[in-house]
Design an enzyme around this catalytic site. Structure first.
Site, PDB file in Angstrom:
ATOM      1  N   TYR A   1      -3.138  11.607   6.157  1.00  0.00           N
ATOM      2  CA  TYR A   1      -3.448   9.989   6.626  1.00  0.00           C
ATOM      3  C   TYR A   1      -2.279   9.174   6.087  1.00  0.00           C
ATOM      4  CZ  TYR A   1      -4.777   5.280   6.927  1.00  0.00           C
ATOM      5  OH  TYR A   1      -4.525   3.965   6.933  1.00  0.00           O
TER       6      TYR A   1
ATOM      7  N   GLU B   1     -13.394  -1.528   6.791  1.00  0.00           N
ATOM      8  CA  GLU B   1     -12.563  -1.664   8.080  1.00  0.00           C
ATOM      9  C   GLU B   1     -13.409  -0.966   9.291  1.00  0.00           C
ATOM     10  OE1 GLU B   1      -9.149   0.373   7.381  1.00  0.00           O
ATOM     11  OE2 GLU B   1      -9.755   2.114   8.311  1.00  0.00           O
TER      12      GLU B   1
ATOM     13  N   GLU C   1      -4.108  -7.367   5.158  1.00  0.00           N
ATOM     14  CA  GLU C   1      -3.191  -6.225   5.496  1.00  0.00           C
ATOM     15  C   GLU C   1      -2.437  -6.644   6.790  1.00  0.00           C
ATOM     16  OE1 GLU C   1      -5.420  -2.998   7.069  1.00  0.00           O
ATOM     17  OE2 GLU C   1      -3.916  -1.738   7.071  1.00  0.00           O
TER      18      GLU C   1
ATOM     19  N   ARG D   1       0.853  -1.215   0.045  1.00  0.00           N
ATOM     20  CA  ARG D   1      -0.049  -0.150  -0.006  1.00  0.00           C
ATOM     21  C   ARG D   1       0.725   1.184   0.155  1.00  0.00           C
ATOM     22  NH1 ARG D   1      -3.939   2.239   4.769  1.00  0.00           N
ATOM     23  NH2 ARG D   1      -1.806   3.646   5.298  1.00  0.00           N
TER      24      ARG D   1
ATOM     25  N   GLU E   1      -8.984   2.014  -1.495  1.00  0.00           N
ATOM     26  CA  GLU E   1      -9.903   1.627  -0.256  1.00  0.00           C
ATOM     27  C   GLU E   1     -10.497   2.965   0.239  1.00  0.00           C
ATOM     28  OE1 GLU E   1      -7.277   0.212   3.013  1.00  0.00           O
ATOM     29  OE2 GLU E   1      -8.638   0.629   4.302  1.00  0.00           O
TER      30      GLU E   1
ATOM     31  N   HIS F   1      -9.089   6.703   2.995  1.00  0.00           N
ATOM     32  CA  HIS F   1      -9.509   6.943   4.204  1.00  0.00           C
ATOM     33  C   HIS F   1     -10.950   7.732   4.293  1.00  0.00           C
ATOM     34  CE1 HIS F   1      -8.489   6.764   8.615  1.00  0.00           C
ATOM     35  NE2 HIS F   1      -7.802   5.767   8.082  1.00  0.00           N
TER      36      HIS F   1
ATOM     37  N   TRP G   1     -11.717  12.118   9.115  1.00  0.00           N
ATOM     38  CA  TRP G   1     -10.361  11.747   9.183  1.00  0.00           C
ATOM     39  C   TRP G   1      -9.945  10.297   8.238  1.00  0.00           C
ATOM     40  CZ3 TRP G   1      -7.619   7.373  11.375  1.00  0.00           C
ATOM     41  CH2 TRP G   1      -6.228   7.628  11.416  1.00  0.00           C
TER      42      TRP G   1
ATOM     43  N   ASP H   1      -5.189   3.877   0.203  1.00  0.00           N
ATOM     44  CA  ASP H   1      -6.323   4.123   1.071  1.00  0.00           C
ATOM     45  C   ASP H   1      -6.732   5.617   0.955  1.00  0.00           C
ATOM     46  OD1 ASP H   1      -8.198   4.181   3.182  1.00  0.00           O
ATOM     47  OD2 ASP H   1      -6.898   3.120   4.459  1.00  0.00           O
TER      48      ASP H   1
ATOM     49  N   ARG I   1     -13.522  -5.453   4.034  1.00  0.00           N
ATOM     50  CA  ARG I   1     -12.294  -5.192   4.816  1.00  0.00           C
ATOM     51  C   ARG I   1     -12.663  -5.420   6.248  1.00  0.00           C
ATOM     52  NH1 ARG I   1      -7.679  -4.034   4.800  1.00  0.00           N
ATOM     53  NH2 ARG I   1      -7.991  -1.797   5.879  1.00  0.00           N
TER      54      ARG I   1
HETATM   55  C1  CS2 Z   1      -6.245   2.127   8.099  1.00  0.00           C
HETATM   56  C2  CS2 Z   1      -5.968   2.297   9.617  1.00  0.00           C
HETATM   57  O1  CS2 Z   1      -5.161   0.035   8.024  1.00  0.00           O
HETATM   58  C3  CS2 Z   1      -5.714   0.860   7.275  1.00  0.00           C
HETATM   59  O2  CS2 Z   1      -6.307   0.667   6.054  1.00  0.00           O
HETATM   60  O3  CS2 Z   1      -7.454   3.043   7.474  1.00  0.00           O
HETATM   61  O4  CS2 Z   1      -4.531   2.601   9.688  1.00  0.00           O
HETATM   62  C4  CS2 Z   1      -6.931   3.029  10.422  1.00  0.00           C
HETATM   63  O5  CS2 Z   1      -6.709   4.315  10.232  1.00  0.00           O
HETATM   64  C5  CS2 Z   1      -6.811   2.689  11.808  1.00  0.00           C
HETATM   65  O6  CS2 Z   1      -7.096   1.305  12.010  1.00  0.00           O
HETATM   66  C6  CS2 Z   1      -7.432   3.232  12.673  1.00  0.00           C
HETATM   67  O7  CS2 Z   1      -7.659   2.925  14.129  1.00  0.00           O
HETATM   68 MG    MG Z   2      -8.034   1.850   5.737  1.00  0.00          MG
END
Ligand code: CS2
Ligand code: MG
Length: 404
Positions: free
Chosen positions: A161, A264, A341, A149, A238, A214, A404, A212, A285
């Site tokens: 991020y 996620e 991941e 990634r 993602e 995010h 975020w 990602d 995810r």
């Molecule tokens: C993220 C995470 O792994 C990922 O793809 O989006 O790092 C996420 O930000 C954290 O799990 C938040 O606690």
């Molecule tokens: Mg993520």
């Protein structure tokens, strides 16, 4: 006489970052370990477990993973939500661990047995700018990773991020109160295609590349990004847009063939019902800890399989090695595994959670230990007391709160 649950204890420790761990003990001396970590809200899950769940477990048959799951899910009356589902997941993981230990077999053998020789993982490369990210991706490639990634800083934004000071152990949560980030979708959208253009030139076509977003883009912006990235054939894009409005993904899907991954922060397959049923995504995810445990995740995966959706379980550092170990058993067994991941934990964390899983040539393997193969060193954990920590919040350039 069936084995029964004798007691259960919740531990909160912070070997570099906070983790909540559940240990369930049986009258036969077998114990199981579950992860109950919810980044930034750890103590709420710890209380949910010790104040409300543990008293209901005593005396039950730990082999009844399905019945106990239904008891905790339906029985609470108030369904779903990340705190509830993380707590239920911890119980479920610990019970499957006990089941595996009692039967002296790894959990994957209880899920259909191995369907592959190992679990392909993706690592996290990031840099302050494109050049640094390209170097980091090359480093992962040299370490044998088959998938990486890539995230990079955005010119004009002081932080974003996925970019961290510590290259090896990316950790978004920070001690104290939530840090504040600044965001501009416009600047970001100009930068990302340039990053992947450079990456394909330097890393070749074989490496799987992931990214990602995010949750920061609107659907039409995500569609534009997906289309711009098509020449670089990403493995996935993602969290292109927030997914409460699942129908929003129809807009992205209409415009781009870049594969999409989401989930996620989902705590139930209900969060992804439309996304899966309408084939709006390619990878789910969700993972065991925030998705309610092994019991529901294999059902979600089976529903996904019927719709050409593969899995790509979340595996950030805020999921403890217990979740990583457990997820690997599911990954190894299910037919529609896609990728896992893998963000490495620090040596301090690995010492508190000794584990049977190993990394070799871009793949993880859960190992042969009975149960999920991850233990918990209580004495060592006690040396790292909880410290308040939060994920950052995010504002647009004019101060408006954003995702975020
Ligand atoms: C993220 C995470 O792994 C990922 O793809 O989006 O790092 C996420 O930000 C954290 O799990 C938040 O606690
Ligand atoms: Mg993520």
């Amino acid at each position: 006489m069936a084995m029964t649950i004798r007691d259960a204890q919740v531990f909160v420790c912070s070997p570099g970052r906070n983790f909540v761990t559940l240990k369930i003990r049986t009258d036969e001396g077998i114990y199981g370990i579950g992860d109950a970590t919810l980044n930034g809200r750890e103590l709420a899950v710890a209380s949910y477990l010790s104040d409300h769940v543990v008293p209901c477990l005593i005396g039950r048959d730990p082999f009844q993973t399905e019945d106990i799951w239904q008891y905790l899910y339906r029985g609470a009356y108030w369904r779903k939500g990340p705190v509830t589902m993380t707590a239920i997941a911890a119980v479920d993981m610990a019970l499957w661990d006990i089941k595996g230990k009692a039967l002296d077999t790894p959990i994957y053998n209880l899920l259909g047995g191995p369907s592959r020789s190992g679990v392909m993982v993706y690592g996290h490369a990031n840099g302050r700018d494109i050049a640094e990210t390209v170097d980091e991706v090359a480093r992962y490639q040299a370490d044998g990773y088959l998938a990486v990634r890539a995230q990079s800083g955005v010119p004009g934004l002081p932080s974003t991020y996925g970019v961290s000071g510590d290259k090896l152990f990316y950790e978004p949560a920070a001690r104290g109160l939530p840090p504040e980030n600044v965001w501009s979708s416009e600047k970001y959208l100009l930068q990302v295609p340039k990053l992947f253009e450079r990456l394909r030139l330097t890393c070749g076509d074989d490496l799987h590349l992931l990214h990602d977003a995010h949750h920061r883009l609107k659907p039409i912006e995500a569609a534009r990004l997906g289309r711009a990235l098509e020449p670089y054939h990403l493995f996935w894009l993602e969290d292109a847009t927030p997914a409460e409005l699942q129908e929003g993904f129809r807009i992205i899907r209409q415009h781009t063939t870049t594969p999409l991954a989401v989930g996620e922060i989902f705590d139930s397959v209900w969060d992804a019902r439309t996304l899966i049923a309408e084939q709006l995504i390619d990878y789910l995810r969700m993972t065991v800890v925030h998705g309610g445990g092994i019991t529901p995740i294999v059902k979600a995966a089976a529903f996904a399989a019927m719709h050409h959706v593969q899995t790509g379980f979340h595996g950030a550092t805020d999921l403890s090695p217990v979740t990583m170990g457990t997820a690997l058993h599911v990954d190894l067994a299910i037919p529609n595994f896609g990728i896992q991941e893998y963000m490495r934990h620090t040596p301090e964390t690995d010492a508190v959670f000794p584990h049977a899983y190993t990394f070799e040539r871009g793949m993880l393997h859960p190992g042969q230990a009975p149960g999920h193969g991850v233990d918990f060193d209580e004495a060592l954990a006690a040396r790292y007391p909880y410290e308040r920590a939060y994920l950052p919040i995010n504002r647009r350039l004019d101060g408006t709160m954003w995702n975020w």
